[in-house]
Design an enzyme around this catalytic site. Structure first.
Site, PDB file in Angstrom:
ATOM      1  N   VAL A  17      14.605   5.749 -64.822  1.00 49.42           N
ATOM      2  CA  VAL A  17      14.940   7.148 -65.073  1.00 49.42           C
ATOM      3  C   VAL A  17      16.104   7.604 -64.201  1.00 49.42           C
ATOM      4  O   VAL A  17      17.076   8.183 -64.680  1.00 49.42           O
ATOM      5  CB  VAL A  17      13.714   8.050 -64.828  1.00 49.42           C
ATOM      6  N   ASP A  35      17.370   5.364 -52.885  1.00 50.94           N
ATOM      7  CA  ASP A  35      16.161   4.607 -53.196  1.00 50.94           C
ATOM      8  C   ASP A  35      15.706   3.895 -51.932  1.00 50.94           C
ATOM      9  O   ASP A  35      16.539   3.432 -51.139  1.00 50.94           O
ATOM     10  CB  ASP A  35      16.432   3.586 -54.308  1.00 50.94           C
ATOM     11  N   ARG A  40      17.551  -3.037 -54.199  1.00 51.29           N
ATOM     12  CA  ARG A  40      18.009  -2.294 -55.376  1.00 51.29           C
ATOM     13  C   ARG A  40      19.339  -1.603 -55.091  1.00 51.29           C
ATOM     14  O   ARG A  40      20.276  -1.675 -55.888  1.00 51.29           O
ATOM     15  CB  ARG A  40      16.942  -1.266 -55.756  1.00 51.29           C
ATOM     16  N   THR A  86       5.090   8.121 -61.609  1.00 47.30           N
ATOM     17  CA  THR A  86       3.792   8.781 -61.464  1.00 47.30           C
ATOM     18  C   THR A  86       2.748   7.906 -62.160  1.00 47.30           C
ATOM     19  O   THR A  86       2.381   8.160 -63.311  1.00 47.30           O
ATOM     20  CB  THR A  86       3.804  10.200 -62.067  1.00 47.30           C
ATOM     21  N   THR A 121       6.672  12.691 -64.807  1.00 45.68           N
ATOM     22  CA  THR A 121       5.637  13.229 -65.683  1.00 45.68           C
ATOM     23  C   THR A 121       4.374  13.542 -64.895  1.00 45.68           C
ATOM     24  O   THR A 121       3.859  12.696 -64.165  1.00 45.68           O
ATOM     25  CB  THR A 121       5.306  12.229 -66.800  1.00 45.68           C
ATOM     26  N   CYS A 261       4.658   5.286 -69.659  1.00 48.11           N
ATOM     27  CA  CYS A 261       4.466   6.608 -70.282  1.00 48.11           C
ATOM     28  C   CYS A 261       3.191   6.682 -71.120  1.00 48.11           C
ATOM     29  O   CYS A 261       2.211   7.297 -70.722  1.00 48.11           O
ATOM     30  CB  CYS A 261       5.680   6.957 -71.152  1.00 48.11           C
ATOM     31  N   ARG A 332       6.004  -2.610 -66.110  1.00 53.11           N
ATOM     32  CA  ARG A 332       5.078  -1.569 -65.681  1.00 53.11           C
ATOM     33  C   ARG A 332       3.925  -1.385 -66.658  1.00 53.11           C
ATOM     34  O   ARG A 332       4.125  -1.152 -67.837  1.00 53.11           O
ATOM     35  CB  ARG A 332       5.819  -0.244 -65.496  1.00 53.11           C
TER      36      ARG A 332
END
Length: 425
Positions: A17, A35, A40, A86, A121, A261, A332
């Site tokens: 994101v 981050d 990364r 989240t 979210t 999600c 994920r």
């Protein structure tokens, strides 16, 4: 109050994101991407995105974007956009750990007049109930007096090269009418598809969480239909294609429901619902069905193996695909692991092959060590779990060649023609 001319943006979290968002803001505003993962950040400094979401040439176009793993370097920013995960814990409860950590970091940096915008979210009310108190505590400032908040939920679809951050309409909101106007104007600078300004942060939070809850419930319906039609001896895809000849029939397909999600967000909503004394029956029923599909696939394959007199104990099983969706490296909340675990419980030997995944990440997250190449003619059963383009290119003949002459081939994703496989959802 801030204005766009003096805006300096800090993006907190550079994952699927945060990075695409940082790139777009970095074309318009001074932007610093932060981050905690130093590896990364080093990769991004070298122009490499390990998630494959942003191409090197797109990274180069963000002339005002820089990267850091040191939070103190964000001090000069006056707009902070929090884009951390989240997830849920082992008991399917919201895990606010990353959000609390990010809020703590931002709270220590806040100055009078700053705005913190959340994209993660959550359930309706979480931004103001969970995050804002942390910002107040760490900064010593007063909410909506000294600093402000906004919420603009992410709508990133990993691996989708058509629907990008700029081409998906963005919901925006703010903690005061003036802040809502500022947040909306900020996103309008980068979102070519336009924005939808919600009346409050809670409305924006609710809108996001039901987007994926709606998809989850619809997929649960077709998964339950697949369970029914298998018992009736009817091909599920044939039924869906026939029903889909009507203009308003929704084109959902059965399958494994994972990812960051759809397989997670409904639990945030149900958590809040139960907290206020409401038991959400349909949402939780859908979750139970979808969470059980990996084990169901394994049972179907075991049944097909038994019909061919192939012993399951010590059998060689190949699972093709580990990511939660095709043509991306995102692991994920992948539910492919449920298939793997089920066969391990049968004392079968399981090889997992996925050309998209980082083997170290798979070992760290799931204790699965993917094979570099599957063995030709070696497997008693092959499960096509993810529709990667490499698997489509192999075709039925190429995939069959990996198995023994009497092996079982099960297609979870409708990649192969019905007549070329032994079973599918």
């Amino acid at each position: 109050m801030l204005d766009l001319a003096t805006t300096r943006i800090g993006i907190v979290g550079l994952g699927y994101v945060g990075l695409p968002l940082a790139v777009e803001f970095g074309k318009q505003f001074p932007t610093l991407g932060f981050d905690i993962n130093e590896t990364r950040v080093c990769g991004l400094v070298d122009g490499i995105d390990s998630t494959l979401e942003v191409a090197p040439e797109d990274l180069r176009q963000a002339k005002q974007l820089h990267y850091t793993s040191r939070a103190e370097e964000l001090t000069d920013c006056n707009v902070y956009v929090i884009t951390v995960p989240t997830p849920v814990d082992d008991y399917r409860r919201p895990d606010f750990g990353p959000l609390i950590g990010a809020s703590t970091t931002v709270g220590r940096l806040l100055k009078p007049g700053d705005v913190a915008i959340y994209e993660s979210t959550v359930y309706p009310g979480a931004t103001e109930e969970v995050c804002v108190p942390i910002l107040e505590r760490e900064s010593g400032l007063r909410f909506n007096v000294d600093f402000f908040a906004g919420y603009s939920p992410e709508r990133i679809n990993p691996g989708d090269k058509e629907h990008r951050v700029t081409t998906i309409r963005k919901v925006t909101s703010g903690s005061t009418p003036a802040v809502a106007e500022f947040v909306d104007a900020l996103y309008q600078r980068i979102i070519t598809a336009g924005t939808h300004k919600a009346s409050s942060i809670r409305v924006a939070e609710a809108a996001k969480v039901i987007e994926n809850t709606q998809r989850d419930v619809n997929i649960a319906l077709v998964n339950e239909l697949a369970l029914l039609f298998e018992r009736l001896g009817i091909d599920t895809e044939e039924v869906l294609l026939a029903a889909g000849s009507k203009w308003n029939f929704l084109p959902f397909r059965p399958g494994l429901v994972g990812g960051h999600c759809i397989g997670v967000d409904p639990y945030y909503l149900t958590y809040k619902a139960q907290e206020i004394g409401y038991h959400p029956e349909m949402i939780l029923a859908g979750r139970r069905i979808n969470d059980g599909m990996g084990a169901y696939v394994a049972r179907r394959v075991v049944k097909l193996m038994t019909q061919k007199r192939i012993p399951v104990v010590d059998a060689n099983i190949l699972v093709m695909g580990l990511t939660f969706k095709e043509n991306c490296p995102d692991l994920r909340n992948t539910r492919v692991v449920d298939i793997v675990q089920e066969f391990r419980d049968y004392n079968a030997r399981v090889d997992v092959y996925d050309p998209w995944v980082d083997a170290r990440e798979a070992a760290h997250e799931y204790r699965i060590e993917p094979v570099q190449e599957p063995k030709q003619g070696h497997y008693d059963a092959i499960i096509l779990a993810v529709a990667h383009r490499q698997f489509r290119e192999l075709g039925a003949e190429g995939i069959r060649a990996l198995g023994k002459p009497n092996s079982v081939l099960f297609d979870v994703k409708y990649v192969l023609p019905a007549g070329t496989v032994d079973g599918r959802l």
